[in-house]
Design an enzyme around this catalytic site. Structure first.
Site, PDB file in Angstrom:
ATOM      1  N   LYS A   1      -3.129  15.755 -10.020  1.00  0.00           N
ATOM      2  CA  LYS A   1      -2.321  15.625 -11.234  1.00  0.00           C
ATOM      3  C   LYS A   1      -1.601  16.927 -11.570  1.00  0.00           C
ATOM      4  O   LYS A   1      -0.491  16.910 -12.111  1.00  0.00           O
ATOM      5  CB  LYS A   1      -3.192  15.155 -12.409  1.00  0.00           C
ATOM      6  CG  LYS A   1      -3.689  13.722 -12.239  1.00  0.00           C
ATOM      7  CD  LYS A   1      -2.532  12.730 -12.056  1.00  0.00           C
ATOM      8  CE  LYS A   1      -2.990  11.311 -11.930  1.00  0.00           C
ATOM      9  NZ  LYS A   1      -1.872  10.352 -11.785  1.00  0.00           N
TER      10      LYS A   1
ATOM     11  N   ASP B   1       0.872  -1.177   0.000  1.00  0.00           N
ATOM     12  CA  ASP B   1       0.000   0.000   0.000  1.00  0.00           C
ATOM     13  C   ASP B   1       0.908   1.226   0.000  1.00  0.00           C
ATOM     14  O   ASP B   1       1.551   1.531   1.007  1.00  0.00           O
ATOM     15  CB  ASP B   1      -0.902  -0.014   1.236  1.00  0.00           C
ATOM     16  CG  ASP B   1      -1.892   1.143   1.256  1.00  0.00           C
ATOM     17  OD1 ASP B   1      -1.693   2.124   0.494  1.00  0.00           O
ATOM     18  OD2 ASP B   1      -2.847   1.095   2.050  1.00  0.00           O
TER      19      ASP B   1
ATOM     20  N   ASN C   1       2.989   5.055 -11.160  1.00  0.00           N
ATOM     21  CA  ASN C   1       1.817   4.915 -12.015  1.00  0.00           C
ATOM     22  C   ASN C   1       0.500   4.850 -11.238  1.00  0.00           C
ATOM     23  O   ASN C   1      -0.534   5.283 -11.738  1.00  0.00           O
ATOM     24  CB  ASN C   1       1.964   3.642 -12.859  1.00  0.00           C
ATOM     25  CG  ASN C   1       0.671   3.243 -13.514  1.00  0.00           C
ATOM     26  OD1 ASN C   1       0.178   3.912 -14.421  1.00  0.00           O
ATOM     27  ND2 ASN C   1       0.091   2.139 -13.064  1.00  0.00           N
TER      28      ASN C   1
ATOM     29  N   TYR D   1      -9.007  14.659  -8.480  1.00  0.00           N
ATOM     30  CA  TYR D   1      -8.080  14.051  -9.439  1.00  0.00           C
ATOM     31  C   TYR D   1      -7.255  15.131 -10.138  1.00  0.00           C
ATOM     32  O   TYR D   1      -6.031  15.025 -10.245  1.00  0.00           O
ATOM     33  CB  TYR D   1      -8.867  13.236 -10.466  1.00  0.00           C
ATOM     34  CG  TYR D   1      -8.007  12.480 -11.440  1.00  0.00           C
ATOM     35  CD1 TYR D   1      -7.413  11.273 -11.081  1.00  0.00           C
ATOM     36  CD2 TYR D   1      -7.790  12.959 -12.736  1.00  0.00           C
ATOM     37  CE1 TYR D   1      -6.625  10.560 -11.980  1.00  0.00           C
ATOM     38  CE2 TYR D   1      -7.008  12.262 -13.635  1.00  0.00           C
ATOM     39  CZ  TYR D   1      -6.424  11.060 -13.253  1.00  0.00           C
ATOM     40  OH  TYR D   1      -5.640  10.378 -14.147  1.00  0.00           O
TER      41      TYR D   1
END
Length: 248
Positions: free
Chosen positions: A157, A58, A85, A153
């Protein structure tokens, strides 16, 4: 032997990257939270000389990340490539309806997890001989342009942009390079929604073109094949006709 670590390696882009890196003679560690999927990735290797090693980790838990890198150091003495990733999205809701828990989970995986893995990779890359290595961050085209109702999100990013640039700067004196791969509409389980229709800025729902996740893996392998004196700071790989450039 060249050593790579791919986070979120059980499916999709992570799996594609692990397979392509293995093809160019990397021993690849694939990590994630789902053991079954990681083992499936491992079983898809085609290189008889180098393995894809599945380990359940994790990345949001610092002690698990530290333990992982200690294991890599003990087994191999070095790490040459980290592909950050692993990522997730929050529910698509207006900002005022997004729960704090969903916000924090997205930040933990997308940003904190990438930081924790990069931190341990850099620590090893600085002290190993020969010194240096390469880190690649999965940024997403959302690192540059948001979709409606994706604040968690999108914010993480955008933050990956800063993480990439800081690592690229701070790694200069230690032969450590850092790249960012911004991906648009890869055909993965998470990306399947593009084929049924996703919300647009004008309020409409529209089907968008996708491209094969395998091509993301090939892009990662290409960056990994470069000498450390050469870096691709930013690369965008996307479905040619996706509505990203211009006004859609």
């Amino acid at each position: 032997m060249k050593i790579a670590l791919v986070t979120g390696g059980g499916t999709g882009i992570g799996r594609a990257a692990a397979i392509e890196l293995n093809k160019i003679d990397f021993e690849v560690y694939v990590i994630g939270r789902r053991e079954k999927e990681l083992k499936e990735t491992s079983s898809l290797k085609t290189n008889k000389n180098f393995d894809i090693v599945p380990i359940t980790v994790d990345i949001t838990k610092s002690e698990e990340v530290k333990s992982l890198f200690e294991k890599i150091k003990e087994r191999n003495g070095r790490i040459d490539l980290l592909f950050n990733n692993a990522g997730m999205g929050a529910p698509r809701v207006p900002i005022e309806e997004l729960s704090e828990n969903d916000w924090r989970k997205t930040v933990d995986v997308n940003l904190t997890g990438s930081f924790l893995c990069a931190q341990q990779a850099i620590k090893l890359m600085k002290t190993q001989k020969p010194q240096g290595g390469r880190i690649i961050n999965n940024g997403s085209v959302s690192a540059h342009s948001p979709r409606p109702d994706t604040i968690a999100y999108t914010a993480t990013k955008h933050a990956i942009n800063g993480l990439t640039k800081s690592i690229a700067l701070d790694g200069r004196n230690f032969n450590i390079s850092c790249s960012q791969l911004d991906i648009g509409n890869a055909d993965t389980a998470i990306g399947s929604r593009f084929k049924t229709g996703v919300p647009q800025a004008n309020g409409q729902n529209m089907i968008e073109p996708v491209f094969e996740a395998e091509d993301c893996g090939k892009a990662i392998a290409y960056i990994a094949s470069l000498p450390l004196g050469t870096n691709i700071l930013n690369m965008t790989i996307m479905a040619t006709n996706m509505p990203f450039v211009g006004r859609g």
